[in-house]
Write an enzyme that holds these catalytic residues in place. Structure first.
Site, short mmCIF file in Angstrom:
data_model
loop_
_atom_site.label_atom_id
_atom_site.label_comp_id
_atom_site.label_asym_id
_atom_site.label_seq_id
_atom_site.Cartn_x
_atom_site.Cartn_y
_atom_site.Cartn_z
N LYS A 35 24.68 -93.69 -51.66
CA LYS A 35 25.74 -94.04 -52.62
C LYS A 35 27.04 -94.31 -51.87
O LYS A 35 27.15 -94.00 -50.68
CB LYS A 35 25.91 -92.89 -53.62
N ARG A 130 27.28 -80.48 -64.58
CA ARG A 130 27.82 -81.82 -64.45
C ARG A 130 26.88 -82.69 -65.28
O ARG A 130 27.10 -82.84 -66.47
CB ARG A 130 27.87 -82.19 -62.96
N TYR A 253 58.52 -91.29 -40.82
CA TYR A 253 59.12 -91.04 -42.13
C TYR A 253 59.37 -89.56 -42.35
O TYR A 253 58.56 -88.72 -41.96
CB TYR A 253 58.18 -91.53 -43.24
N MET A 301 51.73 -95.99 -43.51
CA MET A 301 50.70 -96.86 -44.08
C MET A 301 49.84 -97.51 -42.98
O MET A 301 48.62 -97.58 -43.11
CB MET A 301 51.35 -97.95 -44.94
C1 LIG Z 1 25.32 -87.20 -53.27
C2 LIG Z 1 24.08 -86.55 -53.73
C3 LIG Z 1 23.18 -85.99 -52.81
C4 LIG Z 1 23.47 -85.91 -51.32
O1 LIG Z 1 24.37 -84.85 -51.08
P1 LIG Z 1 24.83 -84.48 -49.59
O2 LIG Z 1 25.64 -83.25 -49.75
O3 LIG Z 1 25.64 -85.63 -49.09
O4 LIG Z 1 23.59 -84.28 -48.81
C5 LIG Z 1 21.98 -85.50 -53.29
N1 LIG Z 1 21.70 -85.53 -54.62
C6 LIG Z 1 22.56 -86.03 -55.52
C7 LIG Z 1 22.20 -86.03 -56.97
C8 LIG Z 1 23.76 -86.55 -55.11
O5 LIG Z 1 24.62 -87.05 -56.02
#
Ligand SMILES: *Cc1c(COP(=O)(O)O)cnc(C)c1O
Length: 356
Positions: A35, A130, A253, A301
């Site tokens: 992802k 969640r 800054y 920046m």
């Molecule tokens: C992002 C995610 C993972 C991977 O998690 P890591 O901590 O990066 O290994 C696994 N399962 C789900 C459902 C996720 O959203």
């Protein structure tokens, strides 16, 4: 010559880390979690680095379709499922595997006419609160899925909130999961990176490591190197200017750093618009010419300042590593009050990427 900042991605490191996770869970299949554009490494680049991955898991629908269209034949799991009935139809056309975590998607599965049945991951909420059906409703939901002509197979899935924390662990979530899953006889997937390292009892059919594939640690107090992981991303730049400060002179800054005595300061072509965390304070580690030094003052920046006190050789053009092979991203993240995950994902599109 363009601005010297670049991000280097090492496909061999990604492959090494994948096989490290595979070796930890030798009886399980491994989803490479990709992802967020492969945690900032480039989805296509990660897929190309892992031609033998058992599967890919992500949640951006169009990227999943692109992966399939690019010829990836392995399972591609949509971790957040679909967001519309139209996406469910497309998921079926492209043979994507779909997480189902709430009633609406279940109803689409029950009512739409799909071109081919889907592999479904039933996401159960075991305490993270969640996404997911209340774990105890699993038998009823499974019965509905199995009665559905659009469903080819059902796998049970849950996600741990505290697998990375030895004090909190996974005990209560796992007990809740096993209490319902035990009797259903379905394949299962539970483990993220942290759980894959620490809890072999949850490897089950598929593990789902993400951050570990990219060579960063899922744990607050264990380094990636100690876990046998190799950094896949290096953020590199150069010194583009040098200033000589006198006692009382400040830099950047807010004049947030003031020199106690004469010192040389290097200005690096890297700032928060490149994805470097603005919250990184004075003292955050930076490598200049391979030597560890520290950030000074506020990150701006497009630039940041580093201490050249112990580095008489450093000058304009000296190479700088912001994080990577020699300076773990996790150390920079800790100094900046965040985690390696966030830094990887935040590298800005303006930074050119080079694949090693
Ligand atoms: C992002 C995610 C993972 C991977 O998690 P890591 O901590 O990066 O290994 C696994 N399962 C789900 C459902 C996720 O959203």
């Amino acid at each position: 010559m363009s601005r010297p900042i670049q991000v280097l991605i090492d496909p061999a490191a990604i492959a090494h880390n994948y096989h490290r996770m595979k070796a930890l869970a030798p009886s399980s299949k491994v989803y490479a979690v990709t992802k967020a554009n492969g945690y900032g490494h480039g989805l296509e680049r990660v897929a190309a680095a892992l031609p033998d991955a058992d599967g890919f898991a992500l949640l951006e629908f169009d990227r999943a379709v692109a992966l399939r269209e690019a010829g990836v034949a392995q399972p591609i799991l949509l971790l957040e499922g679909v967001f519309s009935a139209g996406e469910l139809l497309l998921a079926s056309q492209h043979a994507l595997t779909v997480a189902v975590h709430e009633e609406q998607a279940l109803q689409w599965l029950e009512t739409l006419a799909l071109p081919r049945p889907l592999d479904i991951y039933l996401k159960l909420n075991t305490g993270m609160n969640r996404l997911g059906f209340v774990a105890e409703t699993a038998p009823a939901v499974v019965a509905r899925l199995q009665a559905c002509a659009n469903v080819a197979s059902v796998t049970l899935m849950t996600h741990f909130a505290t697998a990375d924390n030895p004090e909190q662990g996974i005990t209560s979530q796992l007990a809740r999961f096993d209490a319902v899953a035990g009797g259903l006889g379905l394949p299962m997937t539970l483990a993220n990176s942290a759980a894959t390292f620490d809890f072999p009892q949850v490897h089950r059919d598929w593990v789902r490591p993400g951050v570990a594939l990219y060579g960063a640690t899922p744990f607050a107090h264990r380094s990636a190197a100690s876990l046998g992981l190799v950094a896949a991303m290096s953020l590199e730049s150069e010194i583009i200017g040098v200033q000589c400060l006198k006692a009382g002179d400040s830099v950047g800054y807010g004049a947030a750093f003031t020199a106690a005595g004469p010192m040389r300061v290097g200005i690096v072509a890297c700032g928060y618009a490149d994805g470097y965390p603005r919250h990184a304070p004075t003292g955050t580690p930076v490598l200049v010419g391979g030597v560890r030094t520290r950030l000074l003052g506020r990150v701006s920046m497009d630039m940041l300042a580093v201490d050249l006190s112990g580095l008489p050789e450093a000058r304009t053009g000296s190479p700088v590593e912001l994080w990577g092979k020699r300076l773990p991203i996790d150390e920079v993240a800790t100094a900046a009050g965040t985690i390696g995950y966030e830094l990887m994902c935040a590298v800005a599109p303006r930074v050119p990427v080079r694949t090693l």
